[in-house]
Design a protein around this motif. Sequence first.
Motif, short mmCIF file in Angstrom:
data_model
loop_
_atom_site.label_atom_id
_atom_site.label_comp_id
_atom_site.label_asym_id
_atom_site.label_seq_id
_atom_site.Cartn_x
_atom_site.Cartn_y
_atom_site.Cartn_z
N PHE A 148 53.87 -21.83 -6.40
CA PHE A 148 54.91 -22.71 -5.90
C PHE A 148 56.27 -22.08 -6.16
O PHE A 148 56.54 -21.57 -7.25
N ASP A 203 48.11 -22.18 2.93
CA ASP A 203 47.72 -23.46 2.35
C ASP A 203 47.89 -23.51 0.83
O ASP A 203 47.90 -24.60 0.24
N GLY A 251 53.54 -23.19 -1.96
CA GLY A 251 54.44 -24.32 -1.90
C GLY A 251 55.88 -23.87 -1.98
O GLY A 251 56.18 -22.85 -2.64
N GLN A 306 60.58 -27.29 0.72
CA GLN A 306 60.29 -28.39 1.63
C GLN A 306 59.11 -29.24 1.18
O GLN A 306 58.94 -30.39 1.62
N ASP A 307 58.25 -28.69 0.28
CA ASP A 307 57.08 -29.42 -0.19
C ASP A 307 57.37 -30.32 -1.38
O ASP A 307 56.51 -31.14 -1.76
N ILE A 322 55.04 -33.73 -2.05
CA ILE A 322 54.18 -33.03 -3.00
C ILE A 322 52.73 -33.48 -2.92
O ILE A 322 51.80 -32.69 -3.08
N GLN A 348 51.04 -34.42 -0.30
CA GLN A 348 50.39 -33.76 0.84
C GLN A 348 50.10 -32.30 0.53
O GLN A 348 49.05 -31.76 0.90
N TRP A 349 51.04 -31.64 -0.16
CA TRP A 349 50.82 -30.23 -0.50
C TRP A 349 49.65 -30.07 -1.46
O TRP A 349 48.80 -29.18 -1.28
N ARG A 398 46.50 -30.49 0.40
CA ARG A 398 46.22 -29.33 1.24
C ARG A 398 45.64 -28.18 0.42
O ARG A 398 44.68 -27.50 0.84
#
Length: 572
Positions: free
Chosen positions: A135, A153, A156, A159-160, A164, A166-167, A170
């Motif tokens: 990250f 994927d 990070g 923008q994540d 967070i 959703q990241w 993922r």
Amino acid sequence: MAICIPPLDASTESSAERKLHEALRSGLSDDFLVLHSVKWIAKPRGAGPRDGEVDFLICHPKHGLLVVEVKGGGVILDYAMRRFASIDRHGDEHEITNPFEQAMRGKFAILEKLKESPFWQKLGLGRIPLGHAAFFPDVDGVGGLVGPDAPLDIIGGRQDIALISQWVDRAFTYWAGPGGQGALSELGAGGVATVQRILARVSTTRPLVSARLVQEEQTRIELTERQAAILDLLSRQRRVMVAGGAGTGKTLIAREKAARAAEEGLKTLLVCYNRGLADHLREQCEGIEGLDVATFHQLCKRWIDKAKSELGRDLMAEARRDYPGGTEFDHHQPIALAFAIDAFGPNYDAIIVDEAQDFGDEFWLPIEMMLSDHADGLLYVFLDENQNIYGRSAAIPIKGEPMLLDKNCRNTTTIHAAAYRYYRGVRIEAPEITGTKIELLTAPDIDRQARAISALVTRLVAVEGVAPHDIGVLLCDGRARSSFERALAAMTIPKSSRWGHLEGYGQGSITVDSVAKFKGLERAIIILWGLDASDPVVDRETLYVGMSRAKSMLYLCGTVAACGRVLDAGVA
């Protein structure tokens, strides 16, 4: 809101880690456990101890484990030249390790650490979902960081932070694969709790009370912040010396460290000087696989007997022949132990020494020889130089100054004030319990002093409801012990009580023994006797040890002059 351990505080120097920590805490649900700055020492099968560290470990009952490496500022990932660097706010470049490779190594190292724990083994889990990611909280457009070992994927960026959850989903989904978890085992709530127990254990420990008193003792002392910090630091060091005054928790920490080392799969020895303390520690550590508890001389006898039985060698005779000027306990037994280790080979991955101030110079060679890995084996030494009442001059094989425990968590404030008049060293913070004042039992001779002690014991047991085994009578003048014992034996005490020695301790037994033999132990109530011949300067250490054994109440017994001299004339 996720459970984050430890909570974010000002000690976290990395602004990048602070940003991600807050995002994970506020952006994930409470079924997530987030461990920050995880450190450990693992010992994979067939290998020596290895250090490990990761920035973040995200745990979830269903999704599994995700290791996240964090890098602040800008970043250069040059896979062609194998050059990796961070860029600070001044535009300066700093060489770094490939963060994806670093996260990957951390992922497999954590798995090794978990697998060596008996707690993890009992879960019976197969392969679990396990992934890694990197990250970069200060980087926009992380698509440019994609590389052969860095798919989008698991990267990070800034923008994540706001997305967070959703990241994290993922990244977990990437490692689960297109078909989901398939044959992978879910970690489950028990697995998450076990990860926390292994990598972020919270310790509480009970006070050291005496041999065979553990089950009756209900009060537990929570480790002070300083003690917890010492334990945390010990998890990252190979050789450490810890010093502290009476009641600061040295033995508690030594025992806890020994238990942790054994639970982590290291063959561990917890060794001390006094038999009474060894008996007590052995009982407290019963059932811990891979942990041996003994006095130094019990250890000597065990190895010497083994050499005689299996090799037909009389190592004591060899030691006396080679070192004719020595004494049995200080020289011949340690030398014979060294001979035995030389013959059989080393036996321990970790050795914890309590009461180290009482270990003679010759003790340390065989202690070091018992380590299976001299360079990387773990050696932790706990001592209080103010308790050196055996007059040792130990050459402890650890360089540098000791770490200090500086808070008394055993005595009351009044007992602390009396005992610490005889203390020399850095300031030890007094306990918070005021307690009752120290009382004097004064009489002109031994027989009448014994009568005063028996009257006090009768009142405590029959009227106040004190258990006899919570009372100890400690003798400053051990040479005259038989005279004191005869005087007490002539006195009447409640039938539920009896006078006894430390070795024969049990229910209803009031310990009557020397201060020297009682080192490392404690009682709720201590009666310190044999003060008439005591000199506050000459007997400073004996008085310090004797008074500091009392947790709640302390009585001084002797003539009026002797009690006043001891109570008022402490050595600064």
